[in-house]
Design an enzyme around this catalytic site. Structure first.
Site, PDB file in Angstrom:
ATOM      1  N   GLN A  74     -11.229 -28.132   7.274  1.00 36.80           N
ATOM      2  CA  GLN A  74     -10.285 -28.020   8.391  1.00 36.80           C
ATOM      3  C   GLN A  74     -10.358 -26.625   8.998  1.00 36.80           C
ATOM      4  OE1 GLN A  74      -7.586 -30.599   8.701  1.00 36.80           O
ATOM      5  NE2 GLN A  74      -6.914 -29.680  10.597  1.00 36.80           N
ATOM      6  N   PHE A  75     -11.339 -26.409   9.870  1.00 35.06           N
ATOM      7  CA  PHE A  75     -11.503 -25.079  10.465  1.00 35.06           C
ATOM      8  C   PHE A  75     -10.301 -24.670  11.300  1.00 35.06           C
ATOM      9  CE2 PHE A  75     -12.911 -27.622  14.021  1.00 35.06           C
ATOM     10  CZ  PHE A  75     -12.576 -26.875  15.140  1.00 35.06           C
ATOM     11  N   THR A  76      -9.507 -25.625  11.769  1.00 34.05           N
ATOM     12  CA  THR A  76      -8.371 -25.298  12.631  1.00 34.05           C
ATOM     13  C   THR A  76      -7.274 -24.535  11.896  1.00 34.05           C
ATOM     14  OG1 THR A  76      -7.306 -27.446  12.256  1.00 34.05           O
ATOM     15  CG2 THR A  76      -8.798 -27.274  14.146  1.00 34.05           C
TER      16      THR A  76
END
Length: 145
Positions: A74-76
Site C-alpha cells: 500500500q504505497f498510499t
C-alpha cells in the site's frame, strides 16, 4: 515503513475479479507501505510487532493464536497531502525498491510462524474485510527504531 493493522474476522483480496488471497479470522490485515530508507531492521521490527501485538480477546496476539495475516502492499500510506488537493507520492519508495522489501516482510512473517496470504504487488486490488472491534492500529518504524 508503515503498517496499518486491522483485526478481522475475515478478509480477501481480488485482482481482475479473482480472489488471490483470503483469510478467515480471527486474523489480521496488514497494509504495508515502504519508504526510501527502509531496510532489514525496519522489516524485522515491524514483522515482529505485527505478530505480537496483544489485540485479540484475552490479550492474546496473532502469534499466540496462530492467526493468519493478509498482507497488502500500500504505497498510499506515504501520501503527502500538505499542499493542494493532489497527494504527492514522493515519500513512497518506487516499486523496484519497495517490492523486494514488501516480499521480505511477508517472508519474515512466515519465518516467525504466521500463515500469510497476499495480494499482487502493484496490481489494482479490491480488498474486503470485516473489521473486528473495530481495531485498527498504525505501526511506524520511525516510532519504533
Amino acid at each position: 515503513m508503515r503498517v496499518v493493522l486491522q483485526r478481522v474476522t475475515e478478509a480477501q483480496v481480488e485482482v481482475e475479479g479473482k480472489i488471490v488471497g483470503q483469510i478467515q479470522g480471527p486474523g489480521l490485515v496488514a497494509l504495508v507501505g515502504i519508504t526510501h530508507d527502509d531496510g532489514e531492521a525496519e522489516i524485522n521490527k515491524l514483522a515482529e510487532k505485527t505478530l505480537n501485538q496483544r489485540i485479540f480477546e484475552g490479550e492474546k496476539s496473532a502469534s499466540d493464536l496462530g492467526a493468519p495475516v493478509l498482507a497488502i502492499s500500500q504505497f498510499t500510506l506515504y501520501a503527502d497531502m500538505k499542499k493542494g488537493r493532489r497527494p504527492s507520492w514522493s515519500k513512497a519508495a518506487p516499486g523496484p525498491i519497495s517490492e523486494p522489501l514488501y516480499e521480505q516482510y511477508v517472508e519474515k512473517l512466515r519465518e516467525l510462524g504466521a500463515r500469510v496470504e497476499t495480494g499482487i504487488f502493484g496490481a489494482e486490488m479490491k480488498v474486503s474485510l470485516t473489521n473486528d472491534g473495530p481495531v485498527t492500529l498504525i505501526l511506524d518504524s520511525e516510532d519504533l527504531l
